[in-house]
Design a protein around this motif. Structure first.
Motif: not given
Ligand code: THG
Length: 282
Positions: A25-26, A95, A116, A180, A214, A217
Motif C-alpha cells: 500500500e505504500r 488505485d 482499484n 473489498d 485496507g 484501517n
Molecule cells: N480499500 C481499497 N483501496 C485502498 C484502501 C482500502 N487504498 C488506500 C488505502 N485504503 C490503503 N492504503 C493505505 C496507504 C497508506 C496508509 C494506509 C492505507 C497509511 N499511511 C501512513 C499514515 O497515514 O499515517 C503513513 C505511512 C508512512 O509514512 O510510512 O496509513 O481500504 N480498495
C-alpha cells in the motif's frame, strides 16, 4: 477459478483457499506529506524506492495511488506506473478515484492490472466497468453507494451482487472481481470488525470470489497499530480474505500472514511459512 493478474514475466494467482497475496500500500500520498510534496514536483524517487522495498519485503502486487491536492493525477499515475515497472516485475493495482486517470493508466500498462476500484453508485458502475472489460483487467468492488458505507453484512452483500451482476452482463468474468469487505476503524464502532469478518466469510462461501480490504484501517487512532493490524489480518485470513492491502515493511507482518495461511489450512505442510521464517532477517 482463481483471480489472475500479471506483470512482466510474472503471474499472480489468488482466490478462496489459496495462499494470501499481499498488495503493498505504500505508494499513496495519504498521510505522507513528503510523498505528496515530491509528487507535486513530479519527482518519483520515493515511488521508486517504495516499489523496490515493498517487492523485496514480499509484496506480490504494488498498489499505485498518486491522488493528492495539487497533483495532476492523470499524468502522474501513468508516470508512477512506468517508474514502478522499471524497478520491479510485480503486477500493479491502479488505485484512483479518477476514471480518466484509470483509463490512461490501463492503456499505459501492458499486462493485466487490478483496477482499484468501482463502487455501487450508477456513475461509478457505468464509467469503470467498461474500462475493466475493454482492458481485460480485474477490478476491486467497494460495496458502498451514495448512502455511504452500509453498516450491515446483508446490505454489503446486496451491493456486491448488484455490481457483479452488472459486470457479468458486460462479459467480465467473476474471477476478475475482487470484493473489498470494507475494514473500518474499530475505535469508532466496536461492531465494525465483526461486520467486516462476516462479510468476508459470506462473500467467500456464498459468492466464491476473491476479497480484499485496507488492513490498517482497523487500528486507526490506537496505540501499537502494527499489533492490531496483524491480529486483524489473522482473523480475516481465517475467514477467507485472499488479498489484503497492507504495508509489507511492517515488522513481522509477512511472517504473520504466512503463519495465518498455515493455520487456516491454506499452506499445506507450511512450506511458505517455513520459507518466510528462513528468509527472515532477524
Ligand atoms: N480499500 C481499497 N483501496 C485502498 C484502501 C482500502 N487504498 C488506500 C488505502 N485504503 C490503503 N492504503 C493505505 C496507504 C497508506 C496508509 C494506509 C492505507 C497509511 N499511511 C501512513 C499514515 O497515514 O499515517 C503513513 C505511512 C508512512 O509514512 O510510512 O496509513 O481500504 N480498495
Amino acid at each position: 477459478m482463481p483471480t489472475i493478474i500479471t506483470g512482466k514475466n510474472c503471474e499472480v494467482k489468488f482466490g478462496p483457499g489459496l495462499p494470501t497475496v499481499i498488495i503493498g500500500e505504500r505508494i499513496n500520498p495519504t498521510g505522507r506529506k513528503k510523498l505528496a510534496e515530491e509528487l507535486k514536483k513530479g519527482n518519483l524517487e520515493i515511488v521508486e524506492e517504495d516499489a523496490r522495498k515493498q517487492a523485496e519485503a514480499g509484496a506480490d502486487i504494488i498498489d499505485v495511488n498518486v491522488g493528492a491536492a495539487g497533483v495532476n493525477e492523470v499524468e502522474m499515475l501513468v508516470k508512477a506506473i512506468g517508474k514502478v515497472m522499471e524497478v520491479t516485475d510485480k503486477p500493479i493495482c491502479i488505485d484512483s478515484s479518477n476514471p480518466e486517470a484509470i483509463k490512461k493508466a490501463v492503456e499505459a500498462y501492458p499486462y493485466k492490472a487490478l483496477i482499484n476500484s468501482v463502487n455501487g453508485e450508477e456513475k461509478s458502475i457505468e464509467t469503470i466497468l467498461p474500462i475493466v472489460k475493454e482492458s481485460g483487467s480485474a477490478v476491486i468492488c467497494l460495496p458502498m453507494d451514495k448512502k455511504g458505507i452500509p453498516g450491515s453484512v446483508d446490505e454489503r452483500l446486496n451491493i456486491t451482487s448488484k455490481i457483479i451482476q452488472k459486470a457479468e452482463s458486460l462479459g467480465i468474468k467473476k474471477e476478475d472481481i475482487v470484493v473489498d469487505c470494507l475494514a473500518m476503524a474499530a475505535a469508532t464502532d466496536p461492531s465494525s470488525v465483526r461486520v467486516t469478518l462476516e462479510t468476508i466469510k459470506k462473500v467467500t462461501d456464498e459468492i466464491g470470489v476473491s476479497t480484499t480490504l485496507g488492513a490498517s484501517n482497523v487500528s486507526f487512532g490506537m496505540p501499537d497499530r502494527p499489533l492490531l493490524n496483524i491480529l486483524f489480518l489473522s482473523m480475516a485470513i481465517l475467514n477467507g480474505l485472499t488479498s489484503p492491502i497492507l504495508d509489507p515493511l511492517t515488522d513481522g507482518i509477512l511472517e504473520a500472514v504466512r503463519g495465518a495461511d498455515f493455520l487456516a489450512g491454506r499452506d499445506p505442510y507450511g512450506m511458505n511459512y517455513i520459507t518466510a521464517q528462513r528468509n527472515r532477517v532477524r
